[in-house]
Write a protein that holds these residues in place. Structure first.
Motif, short mmCIF file in Angstrom:
data_model
loop_
_atom_site.label_atom_id
_atom_site.label_comp_id
_atom_site.label_asym_id
_atom_site.label_seq_id
_atom_site.Cartn_x
_atom_site.Cartn_y
_atom_site.Cartn_z
N PRO A 1 -2.12 0.58 -14.50
CA PRO A 1 -0.93 0.55 -15.38
C PRO A 1 0.36 0.87 -14.64
O PRO A 1 1.44 0.42 -15.04
CB PRO A 1 -1.25 1.63 -16.43
N ARG A 2 0.27 1.61 -13.55
CA ARG A 2 1.48 1.99 -12.82
C ARG A 2 1.76 1.08 -11.63
O ARG A 2 2.75 1.26 -10.94
CB ARG A 2 1.36 3.43 -12.35
N GLY A 3 0.90 0.11 -11.38
CA GLY A 3 1.12 -0.78 -10.24
C GLY A 3 -0.19 -1.23 -9.63
O GLY A 3 -1.01 -1.86 -10.31
N VAL A 4 -0.41 -0.88 -8.35
CA VAL A 4 -1.65 -1.25 -7.68
C VAL A 4 -2.13 -0.06 -6.86
O VAL A 4 -1.34 0.81 -6.46
CB VAL A 4 -1.45 -2.47 -6.74
N ASP B 1 11.56 -3.85 -0.68
CA ASP B 1 11.60 -3.36 0.70
C ASP B 1 11.60 -4.51 1.71
O ASP B 1 12.23 -4.42 2.77
CB ASP B 1 10.40 -2.45 0.98
N LEU B 2 10.87 -5.59 1.40
CA LEU B 2 10.74 -6.71 2.32
C LEU B 2 11.82 -7.78 2.10
O LEU B 2 11.87 -8.76 2.84
CB LEU B 2 9.36 -7.35 2.18
N ALA B 3 12.64 -7.61 1.06
CA ALA B 3 13.68 -8.58 0.71
C ALA B 3 13.09 -9.94 0.39
O ALA B 3 13.60 -10.99 0.81
CB ALA B 3 14.71 -8.69 1.84
N VAL B 4 11.98 -9.94 -0.36
CA VAL B 4 11.37 -11.18 -0.85
C VAL B 4 11.12 -11.00 -2.34
O VAL B 4 11.34 -9.94 -2.92
CB VAL B 4 10.05 -11.49 -0.11
N THR B 5 10.62 -12.04 -2.98
CA THR B 5 10.33 -11.95 -4.41
C THR B 5 8.97 -11.30 -4.63
O THR B 5 8.11 -11.27 -3.73
CB THR B 5 10.32 -13.35 -5.05
N GLN B 6 8.77 -10.78 -5.87
CA GLN B 6 7.48 -10.20 -6.20
C GLN B 6 6.39 -11.26 -6.14
O GLN B 6 5.25 -10.98 -5.74
CB GLN B 6 7.53 -9.57 -7.60
N GLN B 7 6.73 -12.49 -6.49
CA GLN B 7 5.76 -13.59 -6.43
C GLN B 7 5.32 -13.83 -4.99
O GLN B 7 4.14 -14.09 -4.72
CB GLN B 7 6.37 -14.86 -7.02
N ALA B 8 6.27 -13.72 -4.05
CA ALA B 8 5.92 -13.92 -2.64
C ALA B 8 4.95 -12.84 -2.17
O ALA B 8 4.01 -13.11 -1.41
CB ALA B 8 7.18 -13.91 -1.79
N PHE C 1 3.87 -3.93 -6.25
CA PHE C 1 4.31 -5.18 -5.62
C PHE C 1 5.83 -5.34 -5.74
O PHE C 1 6.49 -5.86 -4.84
CB PHE C 1 3.60 -6.37 -6.26
N GLN C 2 6.38 -4.90 -6.86
CA GLN C 2 7.82 -5.05 -7.08
C GLN C 2 8.62 -4.24 -6.05
O GLN C 2 9.58 -4.73 -5.47
CB GLN C 2 8.20 -4.62 -8.50
N GLU C 3 8.21 -3.01 -5.82
CA GLU C 3 8.92 -2.17 -4.85
C GLU C 3 8.72 -2.69 -3.43
O GLU C 3 9.65 -2.69 -2.62
CB GLU C 3 8.44 -0.72 -4.95
N ALA D 1 0.84 -1.21 0.00
CA ALA D 1 0.00 0.00 0.00
C ALA D 1 0.87 1.25 0.00
O ALA D 1 0.56 2.24 -0.69
CB ALA D 1 -0.92 -0.01 1.21
N ASP D 2 1.94 1.24 0.77
CA ASP D 2 2.83 2.39 0.82
C ASP D 2 3.60 2.59 -0.48
O ASP D 2 3.83 3.72 -0.92
CB ASP D 2 3.81 2.24 1.99
#
Length: 311
Positions: free
Chosen positions: A52-55, A24-31, A18-20, A13-14
């Motif tokens: 188009p820009r994300g979520v 930040d969480l040091a995990v994959t986008q899939q996770a 999902f990629q960013e 949300a911040d």
């Protein structure tokens, strides 16, 4: 509710992506996608809408976000309450007016930045159990009582030998003495209703009586120090023992006398107890402070029970 999914939701949300959030969480986008999907299934609502820009947050996501932040804050406070580097140092001083309380107050004055939680436990068995369970970090006690050695995981160090004093009312036969020898106390009635069988102080006074032929009476209910002082002030036949470092206040009209006891001077040994594996950083600071301010033990002309640990 899984806090990892809540934390991932807040990060997404911040970030608005999902990629960013994944970075930040040091995990994959899939996770991130899987965690958000799991949270949405748990709540039964959609939290994000793709753009188009994300979520971006849905109406339900906007409603859930402040509560999600509060959940994480509560979790952080809960963790902090039990982490050794974030919670107060919990120390048992037995009683608020005794020598141990004075030692801890001196530590607080020297280290005002260290947060303390002061407790008062009754006997050494209760204190040791609390140390072993992690309920407290340290306790001031006399060790080791005959027949009750400390467990191997409990460490101790002698921190102060407190001289005993005789407390009398103004009409007592010894009230005018500047000091009194232990032998001279034989035959005088010493009243100490606070002595309870099985405690470390009961063991101490049993040995004192046996060594010098004294008469200590523990009869009657223990109404506390104020009632004890009232009785001693009004009863010429009674006196009591008190620690030289005990802080007591009585009305001017009581006329009580604190008389040093000598030849030899009975001293009550106070030790600090703690668990050998306790990681609290303030515990090390307390031990260092006590070591730096400690006075000598077993000085010439003093007496203490043979069972007291020398160090």
């Amino acid at each position: 509710m899984d806090l990892d999914t809540v934390r991932t939701f807040v990060a997404a949300a911040d970030a608005g992506q999902f990629q960013e959030a994944a970075a930040d969480l040091a995990v994959t986008q899939q996770a991130v996608s899987k965690r958000v999907a799991a949270l949405e299934r748990s709540l039964g609502v959609r939290l994000f809408a793709r753009t188009p820009r994300g979520v971006e947050l849905t109406i339900d996501g906007q409603a859930f976000l402040p509560h999600a932040r509060e959940l994480l804050r509560v979790a952080e406070r809960a963790i902090g309450s039990v982490r050794a580097d974030r919670r107060p140092l919990r120390v048992d001083v037995i009683a608020s007016r005794g020598a141990a309380s004075g030692l801890l107050r001196a530590f607080h004055r020297a280290h005002p930045d260290i947060e303390l939680a002061v407790v008062m436990l009754f006997d050494i068995d209760t204190a040791v159990a609390a140390i072993r369970s992690g309920t407290i970090d340290a306790s001031f006690r006399a060790v080791a009582v005959p027949g009750r050695p400390l467990p191997e995981d409990i460490a101790s160090v002698r921190v102060i030998d407190e001289p005993l004093q005789l407390l009398t009312g103004p009409a007592h036969a010894l009230a005018g003495a500047r000091s009194v020898t232990v032998d001279r106390l034989a035959g005088h009635r010493i009243w100490m209703p606070g002595i309870v069988a099985g405690t470390e102080w009961a063991a101490y006074y049993e040995d004192l009586v046996a060594a010098f032929g004294l008469t200590i009476e523990a009869t009657g209910p223990n109404f506390g120090s104020d009632a004890l002082l009232d009785t001693i002030a009004d009863t010429p036949a009674l006196a009591t023992f008190m620690g030289g470092r005990s802080r007591l206040v009585w009305p001017d009209g009581h006329g009580l006398r604190r008389i040093p006891v000598t030849d030899p001077m009975p001293v009550y040994p106070h030790s600090l107890l703690w668990h050998r594996d306790n990681p609290h950083p303030a515990l090390a600071a307390l031990r260092a402070h006590l070591a730096a301010t400690a006075e000598g033990h077993d000085a010439a002309g003093t007496w203490r029970p043979a069972w007291v640990r020398p160090h």
